[in-house]
Design an enzyme around this catalytic site. Structure first.
Site, mmCIF file in Angstrom:
data_model
loop_
_atom_site.group_PDB
_atom_site.id
_atom_site.type_symbol
_atom_site.label_atom_id
_atom_site.label_comp_id
_atom_site.label_asym_id
_atom_site.label_seq_id
_atom_site.Cartn_x
_atom_site.Cartn_y
_atom_site.Cartn_z
ATOM 1 N N ARG A 1 0.820 -1.214 0.000
ATOM 2 C CA ARG A 1 0.000 0.000 0.000
ATOM 3 C C ARG A 1 0.857 1.269 0.000
ATOM 4 N NH1 ARG A 1 -5.102 -1.878 3.904
ATOM 5 N NH2 ARG A 1 -6.223 -2.952 2.226
ATOM 6 N N GLY B 1 -9.448 -9.853 -0.894
ATOM 7 C CA GLY B 1 -8.305 -10.433 -0.191
ATOM 8 C C GLY B 1 -7.962 -11.847 -0.605
ATOM 9 N N GLY C 1 -13.624 -4.053 0.713
ATOM 10 C CA GLY C 1 -15.024 -3.638 0.717
ATOM 11 C C GLY C 1 -15.405 -2.783 -0.477
#
Length: 387
Positions: free
Chosen positions: A37, A346, A369
């Site tokens: 990330r 994931g 999500g």
């Protein structure tokens, strides 16, 4: 939808970009263990710097629920981010004088109760940090928070480089795709992906259902699935989805042969058999080779692929075989320029990495999500606010 990019901005010399990023990275004993990330932040910071601007980064870490939780401070992330960016990175709390560095990480936005309430007054404090707003956190775009939604209405707003690339990939996958379009939806339970299935049958040409979810569809069609994971109470729902698919011209694919075992463990004694021949004490743990061959044929005739979820218990050998085989086929077709492939979630990312094809897919979303809500056809507040 139309949105602006950093490239659409003029010279940023002397200006500060307030950038919403995802720094919610895994850490052990204060050390970042996966900088994926952080790597995603670099293209946007570099693009802003190339125009002469500085970046002030807003991000959350964990779930402090509006309280100051020292263990959830973003300060320990700073050294790892500086290494990835190759730049000096400062740190500040809201209200502090900003350090004179090209990049500044602000303390955890979720330390403020107003963050998750999308409080405009907090958003104004965030906006006061700079001159323009850049949202580069697609993973948080499904939340209407002060740092993702309210702030975008208070100052000139654009999509960051990573966010822009994600939105463009998703638009090509389901917004305006080249057909035929195939969707792979796997995972343990149908109940967690009902909205996804209802949305996809109206948008894709082929819907491949795998994992424990497929057992529920087999059961709905009158097939005994033995001791397999199965949501029998969703029989009517599964039948309704199949009917919706027929009406929309979408072909639903469920396994015709399966790999069964009596124990849920790696290298358990197993057998390949027709889906109609599962014994009472057997569990379906993967799709069989005949089914996989048929699915590879479906991919070979497709132009676009959207993938979310494994076809079997991929974390256990040899019940990873179907997922790996289909993933490798998708990767090969993508490498050959015959398929546009987009995946997310994931388990999906882990499964594609396990298959060794992460770098072959056109786009892999690390958003959980937000990716799922996009597949459900829902509007994402953080994206809508950029329009």
């Amino acid at each position: 939808m139309a949105f602006k990019h950093i490239a659409d901005l003029g010279d940023l010399t002397g200006k500060i970009a307030v950038v919403r990023v995802d720094l919610n990275v895994p850490m052990v004993d204060g050390v970042v263990t996966d900088d994926t990330r952080l790597e995603a932040v670099k293209p946007t910071v570099d693009a802003i710097a190339a125009k002469g601007g500085r970046s002030v980064l807003l991000a959350h870490f964990g779930r402090p629920k509006g309280q100051v939780v020292p263990e959830m401070s973003l300060k320990p992330v700073v050294p790892a981010l500086a290494k990835v960016l190759g730049r000096e990175v400062g740190f500040a709390e809201l209200g502090d004088t900003l350090p004179d560095t090209d990049v500044v990480v602000m303390e955890n936005t979720r330390f403020f109760p107003g963050e998750e309430k999308n409080d405009v007054e907090l958003a104004k404090r965030f906006a006061a940090l700079g001159d323009i707003y850049v949202n580069d956190a697609f993973s948080c775009a499904h939340r209407a928070h002060a740092s993702t939604e309210a702030i975008a209405h208070l100052m000139p707003s654009v999509a960051g480089e990573t966010m822009g690339a994600e939105l463009e990939a998703l638009e090509k996958a389901l917004g305006a795709p080249v057909r035929p379009v195939v969707a792979v939806v796997g995972g343990a339970k149908v109940s967690t992906k009902l909205d996804v299935l209802h949305n996809l049958v109206a948008k894709v040409d082929h819907l491949i259902i795998g994992g424990g979810m497929a057992n529920t569809f087999l059961y709905a069609e009158g097939i005994d699935v033995g001791a397999s994971l199965c949501e029998k109470d969703l029989k009517d729902t599964a039948l309704k989805i199949i009917e919706e698919a027929k009406a929309a011209g979408c072909k639903v694919h469920i396994p015709s042969d399966v790999v069964v075992a009596k124990e849920f463990k790696a290298n358990a004694a197993h057998e390949v058999k027709p889906a109609t021949a599962v014994a009472a004490d057997e569990m379906i743990l993967d799709a069989g080779p005949k089914s996989v061959a048929e699915l590879i044929g479906v991919l070979e005739g497709a132009k676009t692929l959207v993938w979310n979820g494994p076809l079997g218990a991929f974390e256990l050998t040899p019940f990873d075989a179907a997922t790996v085989a289909l993933a490798k086929a998708a990767g090969k077709l993508t490498d050959e320029g015959k398929l546009l492939s987009v995946a997310g979630g994931g388990d999906t990312v882990a499964a594609l990495a396990h298959a060794g094809v992460k770098d072959s897919f056109t786009h892999i979303s690390t958003a959980g999500g937000a990716f799922l809500e996009w597949m459900e056809g829902k509007a994402l507040p953080g994206v809508v606010a950029l329009g």
